[in-house]
Design a protein around this motif. Structure first.
Motif, PDB file in Angstrom:
ATOM      1  N   ALA A 209       2.205   1.761  -3.434  1.00 18.35           N
ATOM      2  CA  ALA A 209       1.167   2.330  -4.307  1.00 18.35           C
ATOM      3  C   ALA A 209       1.076   3.839  -4.114  1.00 18.35           C
ATOM      4  O   ALA A 209       0.993   4.600  -5.094  1.00 18.35           O
TER       5      ALA A 209
ATOM      6  N   GLU B  10       1.964   6.441  -7.054  1.00 21.74           N
ATOM      7  CA  GLU B  10       0.848   7.263  -7.526  1.00 21.74           C
ATOM      8  C   GLU B  10       1.288   8.711  -7.727  1.00 21.74           C
ATOM      9  O   GLU B  10       0.680   9.448  -8.518  1.00 21.74           O
TER      10      GLU B  10
ATOM     11  N   PHE C  95      -4.720   2.617  -9.044  1.00 20.35           N
ATOM     12  CA  PHE C  95      -4.237   3.159  -7.771  1.00 20.35           C
ATOM     13  C   PHE C  95      -5.408   3.421  -6.831  1.00 20.35           C
ATOM     14  O   PHE C  95      -5.349   3.090  -5.647  1.00 20.35           O
TER      15      PHE C  95
ATOM     16  N   SER D 218      -6.815   0.080  -5.560  1.00 23.67           N
ATOM     17  CA  SER D 218      -5.950  -0.545  -4.549  1.00 23.67           C
ATOM     18  C   SER D 218      -6.048   0.232  -3.234  1.00 23.67           C
ATOM     19  O   SER D 218      -6.093  -0.358  -2.156  1.00 23.67           O
TER      20      SER D 218
ATOM     21  N   SER E  82       0.828  -1.207   0.000  1.00 17.30           N
ATOM     22  CA  SER E  82       0.000   0.000   0.000  1.00 17.30           C
ATOM     23  C   SER E  82       0.861   1.255   0.000  1.00 17.30           C
ATOM     24  O   SER E  82       0.531   2.251  -0.649  1.00 17.30           O
TER      25      SER E  82
END
Lengths: 285, 285, 285, 285
Positions: free
Chosen positions: D52, D56, D69, D72, D49
């Motif tokens: 991500a 992003e 993104f 998730s 996480s």
């Protein structure tokens, strides 16, 4: 000297003596609550006044808050001047105080503002006020914080010859390498003179590496590479020296304790293994 | 060799012998007041003449004070030539002196000016005069300052295999990483060839970081990040090695002293505290 | 495995066996003069072939000496291929050799040139030849140079958990600080994304400092300042850890020796202080 | 607190109690296989996480994979919210958990996404999600990995006064040197205010050296050179301090072991080698 106990002079009257002595304890010492409060207040005043000097140098802030900076400066200078006069007044030996290290620092931290008032043009004197920061050490010195600093200083002092030698060797090395680079590198790459090349060598060996001057030719880059590895490895010398000095001092202290304990210990184990008291000759069991 | 005591040759007359011996003591030794004064004078002359060479390379200073620099150079070269000839004259073995390390350095520090006079074009020879700085070590060597340096040298010597191994590993690492970066990075970012990439790798691993060449692509920055952390961590190796070596040598010395004291201590405490022999039960007194 | 002594298989003829064993000793071992000569030759061949790969990447040199580079590459590859086949032939267990670390490195150092001949376009494979440098360690390993490396490795191994923990902490710290800087800094100053900001944070904390990206805002410079002091102080951690580990291992060895000497010493001192032999009970004097 | 054993409250039914207790062991503890699996899953979820969030922020990736993104992020936030609610539910004291350090970190790692949903404009809140990384320490803490960290922390704690003093001295030094450089350097070289000059001084003393600001005048370069040598040498202080602290702690432990062994050794060797008591002369067997 500031810590020396106060001896009243016989001819002064008793009442004034008491007030002067009380002020002395508050201003010069830190053991009483009033003395500790005075120290903390002084520390804050120093830090805030230095912060004002630092921020005043920012053009945008000076243009916007110019008056506030000037007002705070006059307030702090007045307060520090009053403090300086009080120190002179209550000190048992005003001359000794005025000529001591902290006496000179105290005077130096108020003088620039007075010079500024009398000779308006000398703006560079203003930033000398930053030296007020040195007064912080007076407070730290009295608060007992300096015993660790003394230990550090002692380690430096014991290693002083080695550090001096190390710096001399570095200076010789840096001069010779800087000259070598000046020989092989073009002046267009920034190596315009030997002093500039030496400056660049220091920038490189200390691993700072600004990059405003950088070697362009192959031999220049080769010499630079050797310098970097050298500088990278050489750092081991001061670190190793100081680390060894600090370790060694602590080790000696520890071993001293050890030895004392060991003697006590063996004495005990002896008693356990002996069949005759070694002090009186009588059988132990 | 320079420290070897002087043995007069039998055939030379007594009077000249004395003068020559006196000069030998002044020039080659440092124990007499005249010898110490000569050393300090020599040290100053070396430092001033090197400073002149360094400053002469600054274009502005050369244009303005060119004549002064030339005059000082001729003066210093004359003085150093005279000193060199004197050393040859008073040395018990001129050939041994001339071929010794300091003999060669002494000759090398005056030669460039003579070459300059004979072959006017070779200006690069001028900066070789900076090598005069090496002569500083002769003075330091004699003043007993070098015992600390010897200790440092000994630590280096004991750790030499490890340092060599460390440098070899670094060289292999830097070559492989530099090639890797050359593969993934664009030549427009400055990585034009493997030697340039290796140069950049050394700049990065030694934490110098000029910034004239810097990775632009994501894989390049990733590899650079790993290199930096590696370089940052790897510094621990030479520091740890040298520190351990220095600590270890001091520790050995300290433990030797300790052991001696310990033996004395236990012997003493036994004798002092016992009234009966702990071995046979007989009274000691 | 390479060091395992050779056990002849019973079914092979005696004469061939002797030649194969002789070759094995020359190629795989270093104790005989022929073996040492082979190792030195191999070391030179590796270094020269890697130097050729490195220099070939310089455009100017490639254009001028392209044919020479190609010739040298084919020569070295032929030699290394011959060597590889010989190693396979004389090894008591060719499969074990081929799948060992050095067996794979040996194969990897000749493969790129063959790939280059078959698939002319893949120029990036060429630089893989630099991995030949890893073969240097085989020679070093056999020459007994690696005992120091083993010591270093052992120190690393003992401190591995601490080093791993240190790296994890660094990674977390660097990610959080990098995100913070991304928040406060402008993308025009180069902080275009969090990965870029993390890259810049690593460049800063490791004290490399390229300067291609540098904070422009006041909060950005403040965070950068804290990072630098942190990075500057944090280096103490790996250095302290490794130094302590190395010191500790040497200290343990020294103390072991000490203890042995001490036992011998006290035994001696006992004999001096005893009036009865502690082994037979007879008076000593 | 998280490690405190679970005491069932008497009034709850036995069956629910068992499930709640089982969940407590899985979520808060790591000793059971299910608990270890949960920890590893949690660690992976945190790392993915955070990755991500980091990726992003790259404009190209956000434009191309924006939906992935977002998906998730919602998945991870849902999972972490569920986990947070479960922790609150199974914890014997939900209030104590919610106000503990890790309770706050757990809440802080899910809040930004909810804020983002309610107040769409506050994009800067998104990156706060990176603080989820701190949750990694919960897993590390439980896995017993932290005993080494505790050792490091202890060394820092013992040296805290020295480190604080060192940082104070650095701050005073850096302020005074920065002001000095502001005085002698031109504002066109980048030294526009005292704060900027202090920032540059930190960049220099910490050997980072971006090069965005670099001294141009001779006195400025001279002060910079002194700073670099100082910064290069000063690094020895924290390294020496921490190294000595770590060494010292290990040394004390080792000496304690030594002493124990020594006592045992001398006792043993005495008994083993002696046929007559060395204290009384009587046969031992």
């Amino acid at each position: 000297m500031a810590k020396a106990s106060y001896h009243p002079v016989a001819s002064t009257p008793q009442r004034k003596e008491t007030l002067r002595h009380k002020l002395y304890v508050v201003i010069f010492e830190t053991s009483t609550p009033a003395g500790a409060a005075f120290d903390i207040l002084l520390l804050l005043a120093i830090l805030v006044s230095v912060l004002a000097v630092v921020l005043e140098s920012v053009p945008q802030l000076r243009h916007r808050y110019g008056d506030a900076f000037r007002a705070s400066e006059y307030t702090f200078t007045s307060a520090f001047t009053l403090e300086y006069l009080l120190r002179l007044a209550v000190s048992p030996s005003p001359v000794a105080y005025a000529t001591s290290f902290f006496g000179i620092v105290d005077a130096a931290s108020i003088l620039p503002t007075f010079v500024d008032l009398l000779v308006p043009g000398v703006t560079s004197m203003r930033v000398v006020r930053v030296l007020r920061l040195l007064r912080v050490f007076r407070v730290l010195h009295m608060s007992g914080f300096m015993s660790d600093a003394d230990e550090l200083m002692m380690a430096f002092w014991l290693a002083r010859r080695k550090i001096l030698l190390f710096l001399s060797l570095m200076l010789v090395l840096v001069t010779i390498l800087g000259t070598l680079v000046y020989l092989v590198e073009d002046s267009r790459a920034g190596f315009t003179s030997i002093p500039t090349s030496i400056y660049w060598t220091i920038v490189t060996v200390s691993t700072v590496g600004y990059g405003d001057i950088a070697p362009q030719s192959v031999p220049g880059q080769l010499i630079a590479s050797i310098m970097m590895v050298l500088g990278y490895a050489i750092i081991a010398v001061p670190v190793g020296l100081l680390g060894a000095e600090v370790s060694s001092r602590e080790s000696v202290q520890r071993e001293q304790q050890n030895r004392d304990q060991h003697v006590a210990l063996t004495a005990g184990s002896d008693a356990a293994g002996c069949e005759f008291c070694r002090h009186c000759g009588n059988p132990l069991r």
